[in-house]
Design a protein around this motif. Structure first.
Motif, short mmCIF file in Angstrom:
data_model
loop_
_atom_site.label_atom_id
_atom_site.label_comp_id
_atom_site.label_asym_id
_atom_site.label_seq_id
_atom_site.Cartn_x
_atom_site.Cartn_y
_atom_site.Cartn_z
N ILE A 67 -76.08 -21.70 0.50
CA ILE A 67 -75.58 -21.68 1.87
C ILE A 67 -75.97 -22.96 2.61
O ILE A 67 -75.16 -23.57 3.32
CB ILE A 67 -76.12 -20.44 2.62
N VAL A 68 -77.22 -23.39 2.45
CA VAL A 68 -77.66 -24.63 3.11
C VAL A 68 -76.87 -25.82 2.57
O VAL A 68 -76.45 -26.70 3.33
CB VAL A 68 -79.18 -24.82 2.91
N ASP A 69 -76.67 -25.86 1.25
CA ASP A 69 -75.88 -26.95 0.67
C ASP A 69 -74.46 -26.95 1.23
O ASP A 69 -73.91 -28.01 1.56
CB ASP A 69 -75.82 -26.81 -0.85
N ALA A 70 -73.87 -25.76 1.35
CA ALA A 70 -72.50 -25.67 1.88
C ALA A 70 -72.45 -26.11 3.34
O ALA A 70 -71.50 -26.78 3.76
CB ALA A 70 -71.99 -24.23 1.74
N VAL A 81 -78.20 -33.04 10.67
CA VAL A 81 -78.42 -32.94 9.23
C VAL A 81 -79.89 -32.72 8.91
O VAL A 81 -80.23 -31.96 7.99
CB VAL A 81 -77.89 -34.21 8.51
N ILE A 82 -80.79 -33.38 9.68
CA ILE A 82 -82.22 -33.32 9.37
C ILE A 82 -82.75 -31.88 9.28
O ILE A 82 -83.44 -31.54 8.31
CB ILE A 82 -83.02 -34.15 10.39
N ARG A 126 -83.70 -26.99 3.46
CA ARG A 126 -83.45 -27.00 2.01
C ARG A 126 -84.73 -27.35 1.25
O ARG A 126 -85.04 -26.72 0.22
CB ARG A 126 -82.36 -28.02 1.68
N ILE A 127 -85.48 -28.32 1.74
CA ILE A 127 -86.74 -28.70 1.09
C ILE A 127 -87.73 -27.55 1.15
O ILE A 127 -88.43 -27.24 0.18
CB ILE A 127 -87.33 -29.97 1.74
N ARG A 128 -87.78 -26.89 2.31
CA ARG A 128 -88.68 -25.74 2.45
C ARG A 128 -88.30 -24.63 1.48
O ARG A 128 -89.17 -24.00 0.86
CB ARG A 128 -88.63 -25.22 3.88
N ARG A 133 -90.34 -22.98 -5.76
CA ARG A 133 -91.29 -23.48 -6.76
C ARG A 133 -92.61 -22.72 -6.69
O ARG A 133 -93.18 -22.37 -7.73
CB ARG A 133 -91.56 -24.98 -6.50
N GLU A 134 -93.09 -22.45 -5.46
CA GLU A 134 -94.33 -21.71 -5.33
C GLU A 134 -94.21 -20.30 -5.89
O GLU A 134 -95.13 -19.78 -6.54
CB GLU A 134 -94.76 -21.66 -3.86
#
Length: 482
Positions: free
Chosen positions: A130-133, A296-297, A303-305, A311-312
Protein backbone atom coordinates in the motif's frame (compact mmCIF):
# COMPACT_ATOMS: atom_id res chain seq x y z
CA UNK A 1 -34.16 -1.23 5.54
CA UNK A 2 -33.37 -4.20 3.36
CA UNK A 3 -29.98 -4.30 1.71
CA UNK A 4 -28.46 -6.37 -1.10
CA UNK A 5 -27.30 -9.71 0.23
CA UNK A 6 -23.60 -10.50 0.07
CA UNK A 7 -24.37 -13.16 -2.55
CA UNK A 8 -26.53 -10.87 -4.69
CA UNK A 9 -25.30 -10.05 -8.22
CA UNK A 10 -23.66 -6.70 -8.80
CA UNK A 11 -25.01 -6.07 -12.30
CA UNK A 12 -28.23 -4.31 -11.13
CA UNK A 13 -26.08 -1.71 -9.36
CA UNK A 14 -23.97 -1.24 -12.49
CA UNK A 15 -27.12 -0.80 -14.57
CA UNK A 16 -28.38 1.73 -12.03
CA UNK A 17 -25.11 3.64 -12.32
CA UNK A 18 -25.34 3.77 -16.12
CA UNK A 19 -28.98 4.88 -16.01
CA UNK A 20 -28.30 7.59 -13.43
CA UNK A 21 -25.22 8.78 -15.31
CA UNK A 22 -27.12 9.04 -18.59
CA UNK A 23 -30.11 10.71 -16.90
CA UNK A 24 -27.88 13.16 -15.03
CA UNK A 25 -25.89 14.20 -18.09
CA UNK A 26 -29.05 14.61 -20.20
CA UNK A 27 -30.75 16.59 -17.43
CA UNK A 28 -27.68 18.80 -17.13
CA UNK A 29 -27.78 19.60 -20.85
CA UNK A 30 -31.54 20.27 -20.86
CA UNK A 31 -31.64 22.29 -17.64
CA UNK A 32 -29.99 25.35 -19.11
CA UNK A 33 -27.56 27.71 -17.46
CA UNK A 34 -29.77 28.49 -14.45
CA UNK A 35 -30.96 24.92 -13.81
CA UNK A 36 -27.63 23.11 -14.03
CA UNK A 37 -26.58 23.80 -10.42
CA UNK A 38 -29.83 22.14 -9.31
CA UNK A 39 -28.94 18.97 -11.25
CA UNK A 40 -25.43 19.03 -9.76
CA UNK A 41 -26.85 19.45 -6.24
CA UNK A 42 -29.17 16.48 -6.63
CA UNK A 43 -26.31 14.30 -7.87
CA UNK A 44 -24.01 15.57 -5.10
CA UNK A 45 -26.64 14.50 -2.54
CA UNK A 46 -26.79 10.90 -3.87
CA UNK A 47 -23.59 9.61 -2.17
CA UNK A 48 -24.59 11.21 1.14
CA UNK A 49 -27.88 9.28 0.98
CA UNK A 50 -26.42 5.91 -0.07
CA UNK A 51 -23.53 5.98 2.40
CA UNK A 52 -25.78 7.05 5.27
CA UNK A 53 -28.28 4.28 4.50
CA UNK A 54 -25.49 1.70 4.18
CA UNK A 55 -24.11 2.67 7.59
CA UNK A 56 -27.57 2.71 9.21
CA UNK A 57 -28.37 -0.76 7.82
CA UNK A 58 -25.14 -2.26 9.13
CA UNK A 59 -23.92 -3.07 5.61
CA UNK A 60 -20.63 -1.30 6.37
CA UNK A 61 -18.55 -2.33 9.37
CA UNK A 62 -16.64 0.08 11.64
CA UNK A 63 -19.25 2.84 11.70
CA UNK A 64 -17.18 5.68 13.17
CA UNK A 65 -14.61 5.94 10.31
CA UNK A 66 -17.37 5.72 7.73
CA UNK A 67 -19.27 8.50 9.52
CA UNK A 68 -16.16 10.68 9.16
CA UNK A 69 -16.06 9.82 5.46
CA UNK A 70 -19.73 10.72 5.09
CA UNK A 71 -18.94 14.02 6.81
CA UNK A 72 -16.52 14.76 3.98
CA UNK A 73 -19.18 13.95 1.37
CA UNK A 74 -21.70 16.11 3.21
CA UNK A 75 -19.18 18.97 3.15
CA UNK A 76 -18.91 18.59 -0.63
CA UNK A 77 -22.71 18.78 -0.83
CA UNK A 78 -22.71 21.90 1.37
CA UNK A 79 -20.12 23.52 -0.91
CA UNK A 80 -22.31 22.76 -3.92
CA UNK A 81 -25.31 24.36 -2.20
CA UNK A 82 -23.43 27.46 -0.98
CA UNK A 83 -21.46 27.96 -4.21
CA UNK A 84 -23.74 26.50 -6.92
CA UNK A 85 -21.77 28.06 -9.77
CA UNK A 86 -18.39 26.79 -8.60
CA UNK A 87 -18.14 24.04 -11.21
CA UNK A 88 -20.49 25.60 -13.73
CA UNK A 89 -18.51 28.83 -14.07
CA UNK A 90 -15.08 27.21 -14.25
CA UNK A 91 -13.83 27.89 -10.73
CA UNK A 92 -12.97 24.23 -10.18
CA UNK A 93 -9.21 23.91 -10.45
CA UNK A 94 -8.64 27.63 -10.96
CA UNK A 95 -6.49 27.85 -7.81
CA UNK A 96 -8.25 30.96 -6.47
CA UNK A 97 -7.60 30.00 -2.82
CA UNK A 98 -11.10 31.13 -1.91
CA UNK A 99 -13.53 29.65 0.62
CA UNK A 100 -14.87 27.21 -1.97
CA UNK A 101 -11.38 25.87 -2.74
CA UNK A 102 -10.59 25.48 0.95
CA UNK A 103 -13.90 23.73 1.59
CA UNK A 104 -13.34 21.37 -1.33
CA UNK A 105 -9.84 20.42 -0.11
CA UNK A 106 -11.09 19.99 3.46
CA UNK A 107 -13.91 17.74 2.24
CA UNK A 108 -11.48 15.61 0.25
CA UNK A 109 -9.21 15.31 3.27
CA UNK A 110 -12.08 14.40 5.60
CA UNK A 111 -13.42 11.72 3.27
CA UNK A 112 -10.00 10.25 2.64
CA UNK A 113 -9.14 10.25 6.36
CA UNK A 114 -12.34 8.40 7.20
CA UNK A 115 -11.82 5.94 4.37
CA UNK A 116 -8.22 5.26 5.44
CA UNK A 117 -9.36 4.61 9.04
CA UNK A 118 -12.06 2.23 7.86
CA UNK A 119 -9.73 0.40 5.50
CA UNK A 120 -6.92 0.07 8.05
CA UNK A 121 -7.55 -3.63 8.73
CA UNK A 122 -7.49 -4.35 5.02
CA UNK A 123 -4.44 -2.16 4.44
CA UNK A 124 -2.50 -3.66 7.35
CA UNK A 125 -2.40 -7.02 5.56
CA UNK A 126 -0.38 -5.41 2.75
CA UNK A 127 1.19 -2.39 4.43
CA UNK A 128 4.34 -2.44 2.29
CA UNK A 129 2.43 -2.76 -0.97
CA UNK A 130 0.00 0.00 0.00
CA UNK A 131 2.81 2.43 0.87
CA UNK A 132 4.59 1.60 -2.39
CA UNK A 133 1.36 2.19 -4.34
CA UNK A 134 0.82 5.52 -2.56
CA UNK A 135 4.38 6.57 -3.46
CA UNK A 136 3.88 5.61 -7.09
CA UNK A 137 0.56 7.44 -7.26
CA UNK A 138 1.86 10.54 -5.52
CA UNK A 139 4.89 10.77 -7.79
CA UNK A 140 2.64 10.28 -10.83
CA UNK A 141 0.94 13.55 -9.87
CA UNK A 142 4.13 15.44 -10.79
CA UNK A 143 3.77 14.98 -14.56
CA UNK A 144 0.06 15.87 -14.33
CA UNK A 145 1.00 19.11 -12.60
CA UNK A 146 3.84 20.00 -14.99
CA UNK A 147 2.20 19.03 -18.28
CA UNK A 148 -1.50 19.74 -17.68
CA UNK A 149 -2.29 21.95 -14.71
CA UNK A 150 0.58 24.41 -14.21
CA UNK A 151 0.79 25.55 -17.88
CA UNK A 152 -2.96 26.33 -17.90
CA UNK A 153 -3.16 28.24 -14.60
CA UNK A 154 -4.35 31.81 -14.79
CA UNK A 155 -1.59 34.48 -14.71
CA UNK A 156 -3.37 35.98 -11.69
CA UNK A 157 -3.12 32.77 -9.63
CA UNK A 158 -1.59 33.20 -6.18
CA UNK A 159 1.15 31.09 -4.64
CA UNK A 160 -1.27 29.93 -1.95
CA UNK A 161 -3.74 28.87 -4.63
CA UNK A 162 -1.05 26.89 -6.43
CA UNK A 163 -0.01 25.14 -3.21
CA UNK A 164 -3.63 24.22 -2.44
CA UNK A 165 -4.39 22.70 -5.83
CA UNK A 166 -0.99 20.98 -6.01
CA UNK A 167 -1.51 19.33 -2.61
CA UNK A 168 -5.05 18.34 -3.58
CA UNK A 169 -3.86 16.75 -6.83
CA UNK A 170 -0.94 14.93 -5.21
CA UNK A 171 -3.12 13.58 -2.38
CA UNK A 172 -5.73 12.37 -4.85
CA UNK A 173 -3.01 10.68 -6.92
CA UNK A 174 -1.58 9.00 -3.82
CA UNK A 175 -5.00 7.73 -2.77
CA UNK A 176 -5.65 6.60 -6.31
CA UNK A 177 -2.51 4.44 -6.08
CA UNK A 178 -3.76 2.88 -2.81
CA UNK A 179 -7.20 2.14 -4.27
CA UNK A 180 -5.60 0.65 -7.38
CA UNK A 181 -3.45 -1.63 -5.23
CA UNK A 182 -6.41 -2.82 -3.15
CA UNK A 183 -8.55 -3.30 -6.26
CA UNK A 184 -6.07 -5.91 -7.52
CA UNK A 185 -6.92 -8.25 -4.62
CA UNK A 186 -9.50 -10.85 -5.71
CA UNK A 187 -12.67 -11.10 -3.68
CA UNK A 188 -16.05 -9.48 -3.12
CA UNK A 189 -14.49 -6.14 -2.13
CA UNK A 190 -12.95 -5.61 -5.56
CA UNK A 191 -16.09 -4.01 -7.07
CA UNK A 192 -16.49 -1.35 -4.33
CA UNK A 193 -12.76 -0.61 -4.49
CA UNK A 194 -13.03 -0.12 -8.26
CA UNK A 195 -15.93 2.29 -7.68
CA UNK A 196 -13.84 4.33 -5.23
CA UNK A 197 -10.93 4.21 -7.68
CA UNK A 198 -13.18 5.45 -10.49
CA UNK A 199 -14.44 8.30 -8.33
CA UNK A 200 -10.85 9.36 -7.62
CA UNK A 201 -9.88 9.24 -11.32
CA UNK A 202 -12.97 11.20 -12.38
CA UNK A 203 -12.25 13.88 -9.74
CA UNK A 204 -8.75 14.32 -11.17
CA UNK A 205 -10.26 14.55 -14.67
CA UNK A 206 -12.68 17.21 -13.41
CA UNK A 207 -9.84 19.27 -11.93
CA UNK A 208 -7.75 18.88 -15.10
CA UNK A 209 -10.65 19.86 -17.34
CA UNK A 210 -11.53 22.77 -15.05
CA UNK A 211 -8.01 24.20 -15.16
CA UNK A 212 -7.95 24.28 -18.96
CA UNK A 213 -10.94 26.64 -19.04
CA UNK A 214 -10.64 28.53 -15.77
CA UNK A 215 -13.19 31.34 -15.56
CA UNK A 216 -15.41 29.86 -18.27
CA UNK A 217 -18.29 27.42 -18.25
CA UNK A 218 -16.87 23.94 -18.81
CA UNK A 219 -19.34 21.12 -19.40
CA UNK A 220 -16.60 18.48 -19.43
CA UNK A 221 -15.48 19.46 -15.96
CA UNK A 222 -19.07 19.38 -14.70
CA UNK A 223 -19.67 16.00 -16.36
CA UNK A 224 -16.59 14.45 -14.74
CA UNK A 225 -17.59 16.00 -11.43
CA UNK A 226 -21.08 14.50 -11.53
CA UNK A 227 -19.80 11.10 -12.65
CA UNK A 228 -17.34 11.11 -9.73
CA UNK A 229 -20.24 11.66 -7.32
CA UNK A 230 -22.26 8.85 -8.91
CA UNK A 231 -19.32 6.41 -8.76
CA UNK A 232 -18.94 7.34 -5.09
CA UNK A 233 -22.66 6.80 -4.53
CA UNK A 234 -22.71 3.22 -5.89
CA UNK A 235 -19.71 2.00 -3.86
CA UNK A 236 -21.73 1.21 -0.68
CA UNK A 237 -24.62 -0.21 -2.75
CA UNK A 238 -22.52 -3.04 -4.14
CA UNK A 239 -23.04 -6.41 -2.41
CA UNK A 240 -19.33 -6.74 -1.67
CA UNK A 241 -19.12 -3.47 0.28
CA UNK A 242 -19.38 -5.39 3.56
CA UNK A 243 -15.96 -6.97 2.81
CA UNK A 244 -14.13 -3.69 2.19
CA UNK A 245 -12.93 -3.49 5.79
CA UNK A 246 -12.29 -7.23 6.18
CA UNK A 247 -8.70 -8.39 6.41
CA UNK A 248 -7.64 -10.36 3.37
CA UNK A 249 -4.63 -11.86 1.66
CA UNK A 250 -2.50 -9.22 0.01
CA UNK A 251 -2.02 -8.88 -3.69
CA UNK A 252 0.84 -10.78 -5.22
CA UNK A 253 3.96 -8.74 -4.47
CA UNK A 254 6.31 -7.69 -7.19
CA UNK A 255 9.81 -9.11 -7.12
CA UNK A 256 12.35 -7.18 -5.09
CA UNK A 257 14.27 -5.92 -8.13
CA UNK A 258 11.11 -4.91 -10.01
CA UNK A 259 9.68 -3.12 -6.98
CA UNK A 260 12.92 -1.22 -6.32
CA UNK A 261 13.10 -0.28 -9.98
CA UNK A 262 9.58 1.17 -9.99
CA UNK A 263 10.13 3.03 -6.72
CA UNK A 264 13.45 4.46 -7.94
CA UNK A 265 11.81 5.69 -11.14
CA UNK A 266 8.87 7.16 -9.20
CA UNK A 267 11.00 8.95 -6.61
CA UNK A 268 13.19 10.39 -9.37
CA UNK A 269 10.24 11.83 -11.30
CA UNK A 270 9.61 15.04 -9.37
CA UNK A 271 13.31 16.05 -9.06
CA UNK A 272 13.81 15.44 -12.79
CA UNK A 273 10.69 17.40 -13.70
CA UNK A 274 11.76 20.23 -11.38
CA UNK A 275 15.21 20.27 -13.00
CA UNK A 276 13.65 20.55 -16.46
CA UNK A 277 11.38 23.36 -15.23
CA UNK A 278 14.32 25.23 -13.73
CA UNK A 279 16.23 24.98 -17.01
CA UNK A 280 13.17 26.41 -18.76
CA UNK A 281 12.96 29.25 -16.24
CA UNK A 282 9.59 28.22 -14.77
CA UNK A 283 8.70 29.68 -11.37
CA UNK A 284 6.71 26.55 -10.39
CA UNK A 285 9.74 24.25 -10.34
CA UNK A 286 10.65 24.94 -6.73
CA UNK A 287 7.00 24.59 -5.70
CA UNK A 288 6.70 21.09 -7.19
CA UNK A 289 10.02 19.98 -5.72
CA UNK A 290 9.27 21.37 -2.25
CA UNK A 291 5.65 20.21 -1.93
CA UNK A 292 6.24 16.88 -3.67
CA UNK A 293 9.27 16.11 -1.48
CA UNK A 294 7.47 17.07 1.72
CA UNK A 295 4.65 14.67 0.86
CA UNK A 296 6.97 11.85 -0.21
CA UNK A 297 9.20 11.95 2.89
CA UNK A 298 6.53 10.69 5.38
CA UNK A 299 5.69 7.78 3.06
CA UNK A 300 9.37 6.87 2.69
CA UNK A 301 9.83 7.03 6.48
CA UNK A 302 6.72 4.88 6.92
CA UNK A 303 8.07 2.35 4.42
CA UNK A 304 11.45 2.24 6.19
CA UNK A 305 9.70 1.81 9.54
CA UNK A 306 7.61 -1.04 8.15
CA UNK A 307 10.69 -2.75 6.70
CA UNK A 308 12.51 -2.32 10.01
CA UNK A 309 9.57 -3.80 11.90
CA UNK A 310 9.40 -6.67 9.42
CA UNK A 311 13.09 -7.40 9.91
CA UNK A 312 12.79 -7.23 13.70
CA UNK A 313 9.81 -9.61 13.63
CA UNK A 314 11.74 -12.00 11.42
CA UNK A 315 14.74 -11.86 13.77
CA UNK A 316 12.51 -12.55 16.78
CA UNK A 317 10.90 -15.45 14.94
CA UNK A 318 14.27 -16.93 14.02
CA UNK A 319 15.56 -16.47 17.56
CA UNK A 320 12.46 -18.18 18.96
CA UNK A 321 12.73 -21.05 16.48
CA UNK A 322 16.41 -21.51 17.36
CA UNK A 323 15.70 -21.92 21.08
CA UNK A 324 12.21 -23.47 21.18
CA UNK A 325 10.65 -26.77 20.22
CA UNK A 326 8.28 -26.21 17.30
CA UNK A 327 5.59 -28.63 18.47
CA UNK A 328 5.31 -27.88 22.18
CA UNK A 329 6.71 -24.35 22.46
CA UNK A 330 9.10 -25.52 25.20
CA UNK A 331 12.82 -24.87 25.10
CA UNK A 332 14.68 -27.22 22.77
CA UNK A 333 17.72 -29.43 23.36
CA UNK A 334 20.24 -26.80 22.25
CA UNK A 335 18.87 -24.18 24.60
CA UNK A 336 18.61 -26.42 27.66
CA UNK A 337 22.19 -27.60 27.19
CA UNK A 338 23.32 -23.98 27.20
CA UNK A 339 21.21 -23.32 30.30
CA UNK A 340 22.81 -26.26 32.12
CA UNK A 341 26.29 -24.97 31.24
CA UNK A 342 25.34 -21.49 32.46
CA UNK A 343 23.89 -22.90 35.70
CA UNK A 344 27.05 -24.96 36.32
CA UNK A 345 29.20 -21.86 35.80
CA UNK A 346 27.09 -20.01 38.38
CA UNK A 347 27.44 -23.01 40.69
CA UNK A 348 31.22 -23.03 40.39
CA UNK A 349 31.37 -19.28 41.09
CA UNK A 350 29.30 -19.79 44.22
CA UNK A 351 26.33 -17.83 42.92
CA UNK A 352 24.07 -20.88 43.29
CA UNK A 353 23.73 -23.33 46.17
CA UNK A 354 22.91 -26.19 43.83
CA UNK A 355 21.14 -27.33 40.69
CA UNK A 356 18.83 -30.28 39.95
CA UNK A 357 17.96 -32.04 36.69
CA UNK A 358 14.76 -34.03 36.26
CA UNK A 359 14.73 -36.25 33.17
CA UNK A 360 11.14 -37.25 32.32
CA UNK A 361 10.41 -40.14 29.96
CA UNK A 362 6.78 -40.88 29.15
CA UNK A 363 5.41 -44.39 29.68
CA UNK A 364 2.87 -45.74 27.26
CA UNK A 365 3.27 -43.01 24.67
CA UNK A 366 4.14 -45.26 21.71
CA UNK A 367 0.79 -47.14 21.87
CA UNK A 368 -1.00 -43.79 21.53
CA UNK A 369 0.79 -43.10 18.25
CA UNK A 370 0.23 -46.65 17.04
CA UNK A 371 -3.48 -46.67 17.90
CA UNK A 372 -4.64 -43.12 17.22
CA UNK A 373 -2.01 -41.73 14.85
CA UNK A 374 0.63 -39.04 15.05
CA UNK A 375 -1.86 -36.15 15.21
CA UNK A 376 -3.24 -37.40 18.53
CA UNK A 377 0.31 -38.18 19.63
CA UNK A 378 1.28 -34.55 18.96
CA UNK A 379 -1.73 -33.38 20.96
CA UNK A 380 -0.61 -35.60 23.86
CA UNK A 381 2.91 -34.10 23.77
CA UNK A 382 1.45 -30.58 23.77
CA UNK A 383 -0.75 -31.44 26.75
CA UNK A 384 2.27 -32.88 28.61
CA UNK A 385 4.24 -29.69 27.89
CA UNK A 386 1.41 -27.53 29.25
CA UNK A 387 1.19 -29.62 32.45
CA UNK A 388 4.96 -29.53 32.99
CA UNK A 389 4.93 -25.76 32.66
CA UNK A 390 2.00 -25.52 35.10
CA UNK A 391 3.62 -27.52 37.94
CA UNK A 392 7.14 -26.07 37.70
CA UNK A 393 8.28 -22.80 39.24
CA UNK A 394 8.82 -19.62 37.17
CA UNK A 395 12.60 -19.95 37.55
CA UNK A 396 12.67 -23.53 36.26
CA UNK A 397 13.55 -24.29 32.65
CA UNK A 398 11.43 -26.92 30.92
CA UNK A 399 12.62 -28.41 27.62
CA UNK A 400 11.76 -31.16 25.22
CA UNK A 401 14.82 -33.20 24.33
CA UNK A 402 13.06 -35.03 21.52
CA UNK A 403 10.48 -37.76 21.09
CA UNK A 404 8.76 -38.29 24.45
CA UNK A 405 11.68 -37.13 26.63
CA UNK A 406 11.52 -33.89 28.63
CA UNK A 407 14.05 -32.25 30.93
CA UNK A 408 13.52 -29.82 33.80
CA UNK A 409 16.39 -27.70 35.12
CA UNK A 410 15.91 -26.29 38.61
CA UNK A 411 18.44 -23.79 39.91
CA UNK A 412 18.14 -25.16 43.42
CA UNK A 413 19.94 -27.79 45.40
CA UNK A 414 16.74 -29.75 46.04
CA UNK A 415 13.90 -30.78 43.81
CA UNK A 416 11.56 -31.10 46.77
CA UNK A 417 8.30 -32.72 45.77
CA UNK A 418 8.56 -31.56 42.15
CA UNK A 419 9.02 -35.10 40.80
CA UNK A 420 5.92 -36.24 42.65
CA UNK A 421 3.87 -33.29 41.38
CA UNK A 422 5.03 -33.94 37.80
CA UNK A 423 4.06 -37.60 38.08
CA UNK A 424 0.62 -36.78 39.50
CA UNK A 425 -0.02 -34.15 36.82
CA UNK A 426 1.00 -36.30 33.85
CA UNK A 427 -0.92 -39.38 34.98
CA UNK A 428 -4.22 -37.48 34.87
CA UNK A 429 -6.28 -38.40 31.75
CA UNK A 430 -5.88 -36.02 28.81
CA UNK A 431 -8.94 -35.02 26.76
CA UNK A 432 -7.73 -35.25 23.17
CA UNK A 433 -9.56 -35.36 19.85
CA UNK A 434 -9.62 -39.17 20.03
CA UNK A 435 -11.05 -39.11 23.57
CA UNK A 436 -9.49 -39.48 27.04
CA UNK A 437 -5.89 -40.72 26.89
CA UNK A 438 -3.57 -41.58 29.80
CA UNK A 439 0.21 -41.81 29.91
CA UNK A 440 2.66 -42.47 32.71
CA UNK A 441 6.08 -41.00 33.38
CA UNK A 442 9.39 -42.20 34.79
CA UNK A 443 11.61 -39.48 36.26
CA UNK A 444 15.33 -39.65 36.81
CA UNK A 445 16.98 -36.98 38.95
CA UNK A 446 20.53 -35.76 39.38
CA UNK A 447 21.89 -32.83 41.30
CA UNK A 448 25.06 -30.97 42.15
CA UNK A 449 25.91 -28.63 44.99
CA UNK A 450 28.34 -25.77 45.22
CA UNK A 451 31.91 -26.98 45.61
CA UNK A 452 31.26 -30.37 44.03
CA UNK A 453 32.96 -31.16 40.71
CA UNK A 454 30.32 -31.64 38.05
CA UNK A 455 29.83 -31.18 34.34
CA UNK A 456 26.86 -31.34 32.03
CA UNK A 457 27.53 -34.82 30.61
CA UNK A 458 27.99 -36.28 34.10
CA UNK A 459 24.73 -34.78 35.40
CA UNK A 460 22.69 -35.88 32.39
CA UNK A 461 24.26 -39.33 32.56
CA UNK A 462 23.31 -39.69 36.24
CA UNK A 463 19.76 -38.53 35.57
CA UNK A 464 19.51 -40.93 32.64
CA UNK A 465 20.80 -43.84 34.73
CA UNK A 466 18.33 -43.00 37.51
CA UNK A 467 15.51 -42.85 34.98
CA UNK A 468 16.37 -46.27 33.54
CA UNK A 469 16.58 -47.71 37.05
CA UNK A 470 13.03 -46.50 37.57
CA UNK A 471 11.97 -47.99 34.24
CA UNK A 472 13.41 -51.35 35.22
CA UNK A 473 11.59 -51.26 38.54
CA UNK A 474 8.28 -50.73 36.71
CA UNK A 475 8.70 -53.76 34.43
CA UNK A 476 7.01 -56.98 35.58
CA UNK A 477 9.56 -59.61 36.68
CA UNK A 478 9.65 -62.86 34.71
CA UNK A 479 8.69 -65.98 36.69
CA UNK A 480 10.98 -69.01 36.67
CA UNK A 481 9.42 -72.24 35.36
CA UNK A 482 8.81 -74.94 37.97
Amino acid sequence: MGWPRATAPAWPVHVLLLVCAAAGLIAYELAGHAGRPVVQTVIAASPVLTWALAIASGHLGHRRPWLIAVGGIALLLAAQIVWPGYVRDGHLGAAEFGPADLTLSAAHGLFLAGTAMALWRRMSEDAGGIVDAALLGLCAGGPMWVWLIEPNLSPQVTNAGQVLILVDVLVLCGVLGCFARMATVPGPARAPMLALLSSCVLTLFAIGAGVTTAGQENRWSAAFWMLAFLALAVAPLLPGAYAVTASTCSAAPATGAARLGWLTAALSTNPLLAAVQILRGSDSANLLLAIGTLMVIPLVVLRIRWLTGQRERAERTLAHQASHDELTGLRNRRHIMGEIDAALAELHRGDLAGITLLLCDLDGFKPINDRYGHLVGDQALQSVAARLTAVTAPGDTVARLGGDEFLVLRRDGSAGDLAERIGDALREPMDLSAGPVTVGVTIGTAGARSGEPADRETLIGRADADMYTGKAAHRPKATQPA
